[in-house]
Design a protein around this motif. Structure first.
Motif, PDB file in Angstrom:
ATOM      1  N   LEU A  25       0.769  -1.310  -0.141  1.00 50.32           N
ATOM      2  CA  LEU A  25       0.074  -0.002   0.074  1.00 50.32           C
ATOM      3  C   LEU A  25       0.766   1.360  -0.080  1.00 50.32           C
ATOM      4  CD1 LEU A  25      -2.868  -1.054   2.443  1.00 50.32           C
ATOM      5  CD2 LEU A  25      -2.974  -1.282   0.074  1.00 50.32           C
ATOM      6  N   ALA A  63       0.121   4.282   2.820  1.00 45.98           N
ATOM      7  CA  ALA A  63      -0.532   4.024   4.151  1.00 45.98           C
ATOM      8  C   ALA A  63       0.524   3.989   5.373  1.00 45.98           C
ATOM      9  CB  ALA A  63      -0.805   2.218   4.088  1.00 45.98           C
ATOM     10  N   GLY A  64       1.673   4.998   4.941  1.00 35.96           N
ATOM     11  CA  GLY A  64       2.311   5.243   6.168  1.00 35.96           C
ATOM     12  C   GLY A  64       3.830   5.089   6.005  1.00 35.96           C
ATOM     13  N   ALA A  65       4.730   5.543   6.682  1.00 32.10           N
ATOM     14  CA  ALA A  65       6.123   5.079   6.940  1.00 32.10           C
ATOM     15  C   ALA A  65       6.057   3.299   6.822  1.00 32.10           C
ATOM     16  CB  ALA A  65       6.894   5.643   8.183  1.00 32.10           C
ATOM     17  N   VAL A  67       6.095   0.273   8.532  1.00 29.07           N
ATOM     18  CA  VAL A  67       6.364  -0.241   9.874  1.00 29.07           C
ATOM     19  C   VAL A  67       7.333  -1.398   9.875  1.00 29.07           C
ATOM     20  CG1 VAL A  67       4.978  -0.839  11.934  1.00 29.07           C
ATOM     21  CG2 VAL A  67       4.043   0.663  10.090  1.00 29.07           C
ATOM     22  N   LYS A  68       7.358  -2.440   8.910  1.00 27.96           N
ATOM     23  CA  LYS A  68       8.212  -3.304   9.047  1.00 27.96           C
ATOM     24  C   LYS A  68       9.949  -2.932   8.986  1.00 27.96           C
ATOM     25  CE  LYS A  68       4.918  -6.026   6.636  1.00 27.96           C
ATOM     26  NZ  LYS A  68       4.363  -6.443   5.469  1.00 27.96           N
ATOM     27  N   TRP A  87      13.080  13.212   4.493  1.00 30.57           N
ATOM     28  CA  TRP A  87      11.709  13.288   3.791  1.00 30.57           C
ATOM     29  C   TRP A  87      11.445  14.868   3.533  1.00 30.57           C
ATOM     30  CZ3 TRP A  87       7.216   9.952   5.348  1.00 30.57           C
ATOM     31  CH2 TRP A  87       7.410   8.629   5.477  1.00 30.57           C
ATOM     32  N   TYR A 104      -5.991   5.364   1.072  1.00 33.09           N
ATOM     33  CA  TYR A 104      -5.219   5.868   2.336  1.00 33.09           C
ATOM     34  C   TYR A 104      -4.143   6.862   2.108  1.00 33.09           C
ATOM     35  CZ  TYR A 104      -7.752   1.694   3.910  1.00 33.09           C
ATOM     36  OH  TYR A 104      -8.911   0.674   4.264  1.00 33.09           O
ATOM     37  N   LEU A 106      -2.095   7.700   5.366  1.00 33.02           N
ATOM     38  CA  LEU A 106      -2.027   7.734   6.640  1.00 33.02           C
ATOM     39  C   LEU A 106      -0.666   7.704   7.257  1.00 33.02           C
ATOM     40  CD1 LEU A 106      -3.917   4.201   6.970  1.00 33.02           C
ATOM     41  CD2 LEU A 106      -5.041   6.484   7.399  1.00 33.02           C
ATOM     42  N   GLY A 107      -0.442   8.381   8.501  1.00 29.62           N
ATOM     43  CA  GLY A 107       0.755   8.477   8.999  1.00 29.62           C
ATOM     44  C   GLY A 107       1.715   9.349   8.290  1.00 29.62           C
ATOM     45  N   GLU A 111       1.351  12.809   6.110  1.00 26.43           N
ATOM     46  CA  GLU A 111       2.449  14.060   6.209  1.00 26.43           C
ATOM     47  C   GLU A 111       3.071  14.367   4.803  1.00 26.43           C
ATOM     48  OE1 GLU A 111       4.277  11.264   9.243  1.00 26.43           O
ATOM     49  OE2 GLU A 111       4.023  13.215  10.728  1.00 26.43           O
ATOM     50  N   PRO A 130      -2.313   7.423  12.479  1.00 25.84           N
ATOM     51  CA  PRO A 130      -2.792   6.464  13.408  1.00 25.84           C
ATOM     52  C   PRO A 130      -1.560   6.048  14.218  1.00 25.84           C
ATOM     53  CG  PRO A 130      -2.272   5.675  11.090  1.00 25.84           C
ATOM     54  CD  PRO A 130      -2.103   6.953  10.950  1.00 25.84           C
ATOM     55  N   GLU A 131      -0.155   6.967  14.124  1.00 24.58           N
ATOM     56  CA  GLU A 131       0.884   6.435  14.848  1.00 24.58           C
ATOM     57  C   GLU A 131       0.646   6.110  16.372  1.00 24.58           C
ATOM     58  OE1 GLU A 131       0.514   9.078  12.830  1.00 24.58           O
ATOM     59  OE2 GLU A 131       2.183   9.309  11.770  1.00 24.58           O
ATOM     60  N   LEU A 134       0.567   2.614  17.229  1.00 26.34           N
ATOM     61  CA  LEU A 134       2.068   1.880  17.350  1.00 26.34           C
ATOM     62  C   LEU A 134       2.684   2.127  18.250  1.00 26.34           C
ATOM     63  CD1 LEU A 134       2.169   2.431  13.150  1.00 26.34           C
ATOM     64  CD2 LEU A 134       1.767   0.092  14.245  1.00 26.34           C
ATOM     65  N   PRO A 138       3.128  11.166  15.142  1.00 29.31           N
ATOM     66  CA  PRO A 138       3.759  11.628  13.826  1.00 29.31           C
ATOM     67  C   PRO A 138       5.021  12.216  14.205  1.00 29.31           C
ATOM     68  CG  PRO A 138       1.569  12.573  14.465  1.00 29.31           C
ATOM     69  CD  PRO A 138       2.036  11.980  15.624  1.00 29.31           C
ATOM     70  N   GLY A 139       6.005  11.842  13.007  1.00 32.83           N
ATOM     71  CA  GLY A 139       7.313  12.533  12.918  1.00 32.83           C
ATOM     72  C   GLY A 139       7.687  13.018  11.645  1.00 32.83           C
TER      73      GLY A 139
HETATM   74  C1  HXC Z   1       4.365  -1.527   6.052  1.00 33.81           C
HETATM   75  C2  HXC Z   1       2.474  -1.913   5.262  1.00 33.81           C
HETATM   76  C3  HXC Z   1       2.124  -0.446   5.837  1.00 33.81           C
HETATM   77  C4  HXC Z   1       2.795   0.145   6.470  1.00 33.81           C
HETATM   78  C5  HXC Z   1       0.442  -1.576   5.126  1.00 33.81           C
HETATM   79  N1  HXC Z   1       1.285  -2.632   4.799  1.00 33.81           N
HETATM   80  N2  HXC Z   1       0.361  -0.607   5.452  1.00 33.81           N
HETATM   81  N3  HXC Z   1       3.430  -2.235   5.308  1.00 33.81           N
HETATM   82  N4  HXC Z   1       4.208  -0.465   6.519  1.00 33.81           N
HETATM   83  N5  HXC Z   1       2.689   1.263   7.179  1.00 33.81           N
HETATM   84  C6  HXC Z   1       1.315  -3.678   4.039  1.00 33.81           C
HETATM   85  C7  HXC Z   1       0.590  -4.907   4.849  1.00 33.81           C
HETATM   86  O1  HXC Z   1       1.620  -5.284   5.866  1.00 33.81           O
HETATM   87  C8  HXC Z   1       0.155  -5.787   3.815  1.00 33.81           C
HETATM   88  O2  HXC Z   1       1.395  -6.664   3.542  1.00 33.81           O
HETATM   89  C9  HXC Z   1      -0.216  -4.869   2.690  1.00 33.81           C
HETATM   90  O3  HXC Z   1       0.439  -3.802   3.126  1.00 33.81           O
HETATM   91  C10 HXC Z   1      -1.882  -4.778   2.588  1.00 33.81           C
HETATM   92  O4  HXC Z   1      -2.287  -4.290   3.917  1.00 33.81           O
HETATM   93  P1  HXC Z   1      -3.411  -4.901   4.716  1.00 33.81           P
HETATM   94  O5  HXC Z   1      -3.574  -4.252   5.999  1.00 33.81           O
HETATM   95  O6  HXC Z   1      -3.618  -6.456   4.366  1.00 33.81           O
HETATM   96  O7  HXC Z   1      -4.552  -4.309   3.868  1.00 33.81           O
HETATM   97  P2  HXC Z   1      -6.075  -3.696   4.438  1.00 33.81           P
HETATM   98  O8  HXC Z   1      -6.398  -4.789   5.332  1.00 33.81           O
HETATM   99  O9  HXC Z   1      -6.809  -3.328   3.266  1.00 33.81           O
HETATM  100  O10 HXC Z   1      -5.756  -2.545   5.609  1.00 33.81           O
HETATM  101  C11 HXC Z   1      -5.280  -1.341   4.976  1.00 33.81           C
HETATM  102  C12 HXC Z   1      -4.754  -0.316   6.016  1.00 33.81           C
HETATM  103  C13 HXC Z   1      -4.098  -1.290   6.952  1.00 33.81           C
HETATM  104  C14 HXC Z   1      -6.198  -0.047   6.872  1.00 33.81           C
HETATM  105  C15 HXC Z   1      -4.245   0.828   5.538  1.00 33.81           C
HETATM  106  O11 HXC Z   1      -2.622  -1.904   6.283  1.00 33.81           O
HETATM  107  C16 HXC Z   1      -3.124  -0.323   8.145  1.00 33.81           C
HETATM  108  O12 HXC Z   1      -3.635  -0.122   9.048  1.00 33.81           O
HETATM  109  N6  HXC Z   1      -1.979  -0.224   7.828  1.00 33.81           N
HETATM  110  C17 HXC Z   1      -0.895   0.617   8.614  1.00 33.81           C
HETATM  111  C18 HXC Z   1      -1.144   2.185   8.606  1.00 33.81           C
HETATM  112  C19 HXC Z   1      -0.505   2.692   9.928  1.00 33.81           C
HETATM  113  O13 HXC Z   1      -0.346   2.409  10.939  1.00 33.81           O
HETATM  114  N7  HXC Z   1       0.151   3.739   9.298  1.00 33.81           N
HETATM  115  C20 HXC Z   1       1.181   4.500   9.946  1.00 33.81           C
HETATM  116  C21 HXC Z   1       2.594   4.000   9.854  1.00 33.81           C
HETATM  117  S1  HXC Z   1       3.830   4.820  11.414  1.00 33.81           S
HETATM  118  P3  HXC Z   1       1.516  -7.913   4.019  1.00 33.81           P
HETATM  119  O14 HXC Z   1       2.661  -8.520   3.323  1.00 33.81           O
HETATM  120  O15 HXC Z   1       1.797  -8.127   5.527  1.00 33.81           O
HETATM  121  O16 HXC Z   1       0.152  -8.818   3.411  1.00 33.81           O
HETATM  122  C22 HXC Z   1       4.065   6.381  10.378  1.00 33.81           C
HETATM  123  C23 HXC Z   1       4.968   7.049  11.160  1.00 33.81           C
HETATM  124  C24 HXC Z   1       5.479   8.229  10.287  1.00 33.81           C
HETATM  125  O17 HXC Z   1       3.653   6.558   9.258  1.00 33.81           O
HETATM  126  C25 HXC Z   1       6.478   9.085  11.292  1.00 33.81           C
HETATM  127  C26 HXC Z   1       7.755   9.550  10.484  1.00 33.81           C
HETATM  128  C27 HXC Z   1       7.826   8.831   9.074  1.00 33.81           C
END
Ligand code: HXC
Length: 257
Positions: A25, A63-65, A67-68, A87, A104, A106-107, A111, A130-131, A134, A138-139
């Motif tokens: 995503l 869908a954000g930074a 996370v993995k 960034w 999406y 997100l996060g 930003e 949504p940080e 986790l 937000p960063g």
């Molecule tokens: C790594 C991600 C990811 C993320 C999604 N994926 N978001 N991988 N980092 N942020 C991956 C999933 O692991 C999955 O891979 C694939 O993308 C599809 O996601 P699903 O969850 O199966 O899809 P869905 O059920 O449709 O849900 C969509 C979603 C959900 C609601 C957007 O993926 C989600 O909640 N994602 C995380 C959103 C989030 O928390 N973002 C903030 C990140 S922190 P696999 O291989 O596992 O199937 C951030 C901090 C910023 O951004 C600070 C400074 C940079």
């Protein structure tokens, strides 16, 4: 250059960057950000490009930074490398850059969109920070830029709960400039970008700089900055052309496009 995480095209005078990690995503890992910075640096140096559109897929802008990638980061590593500093290049890009957001944002995705000059949203767009879910916050500017866009109450609620906003709420609260049907989003963003690219580039850049100044300084200083910029425009041939063309009832032919 061959990119793995983004797609880069030129459409006339518009640069189009499409985030492209469909299996994740469009999660923003360091390789993607490095590629994005390279693409933007090339567009910045390319006189034929007057505006850039940054977009993702219909399902996700980003869908954000990633996370993995982030999950194993230590404090020392984050501090030493000044994690996230790379960034910032998007917010320092001097030509206009439009975020075309579907799905999406997100996060870090939200930003990244907010670092652009304005956001056009598809009707299926979802914005959120949504940080907190986790165990972080937000960063990449989210706590600051979101607050400036939508005000304290909504920003605080979103950052503290992780609640997402839909496109209608995002438009109502000033986060996005317009909402479009998802299948028209990128074409409309390209049309808007083309329109901007047709104006005088130095005037466009000075206008961008002046609007951004509103976020960095007091009203009096901002107005003074605007006035000095405005005065300097009278030293350009494009000001003369623009006003002469109006008086002569013809379309302007800006030289510095
Ligand atoms: C790594 C991600 C990811 C993320 C999604 N994926 N978001 N991988 N980092 N942020 C991956 C999933 O692991 C999955 O891979 C694939 O993308 C599809 O996601 P699903 O969850 O199966 O899809 P869905 O059920 O449709 O849900 C969509 C979603 C959900 C609601 C957007 O993926 C989600 O909640 N994602 C995380 C959103 C989030 O928390 N973002 C903030 C990140 S922190 P696999 O291989 O596992 O199937 C951030 C901090 C910023 O951004 C600070 C400074 C940079």
């Amino acid at each position: 250059m061959g990119y793995e995480n983004i797609q880069v095209e030129k459409r006339g005078r518009v640069g189009l960057v499409t985030l492209h990690r469909p299996k994740a995503l469009n999660a923003l890992n360091s390789a993607l950000i490095a590629e994005l910075n390279t693409a933007l640096a090339q567009f910045e140096g390319d006189d034929k490009i007057g505006c850039v559109v940054l977009t993702g897929s219909e399902k996700a802008f980003a869908a954000g930074a990633d996370v993995k990638e982030m999950s194993t980061l230590s404090f020392v590593e984050a501090y030493k490398t000044d994690f996230i500093t790379s960034w910032d290049q998007v917010s320092r890009f001097r030509k206009p850059i439009i975020a075309a957001v579907a799905g999406y944002a997100l996060g870090g995705g939200c930003e990244l969109a907010m670092m652009c000059d304005f956001i056009l949203a598809a009707d299926n767009a979802r914005f959120g920070q949504p940080e907190i879910t986790l165990g972080v916050m937000p960063g990449a500017g989210g706590s600051q830029r979101l607050t400036r866009f939508v005000g304290k109450s909504k920003a605080m609620e979103m950052c503290l709960t992780g609640r997402m906003m839909d496109a209608a709420e995002a438009e109502r609260s000033g986060l996005v400039s317009r909402v479009l049907p998802v299948d028209e989003l990128v074409d409309e963003a390209l049309r808007v970008a083309e329109k901007i690219a047709d104006f005088s580039m130095p005037i466009v850049m000075m206008t961008k700089e002046s609007v951004n100044r509103a976020y960095e300084t007091t009203l009096a200083e901002g107005v003074r900055f605007e006035r000095r910029m405005f005065h300097s425009m009278f030293a350009t041939e494009d000001q003369q052309e623009g006003m002469t063309a109006f008086v002569e009832k013809r379309a302007p032919q800006f030289k510095n496009r």
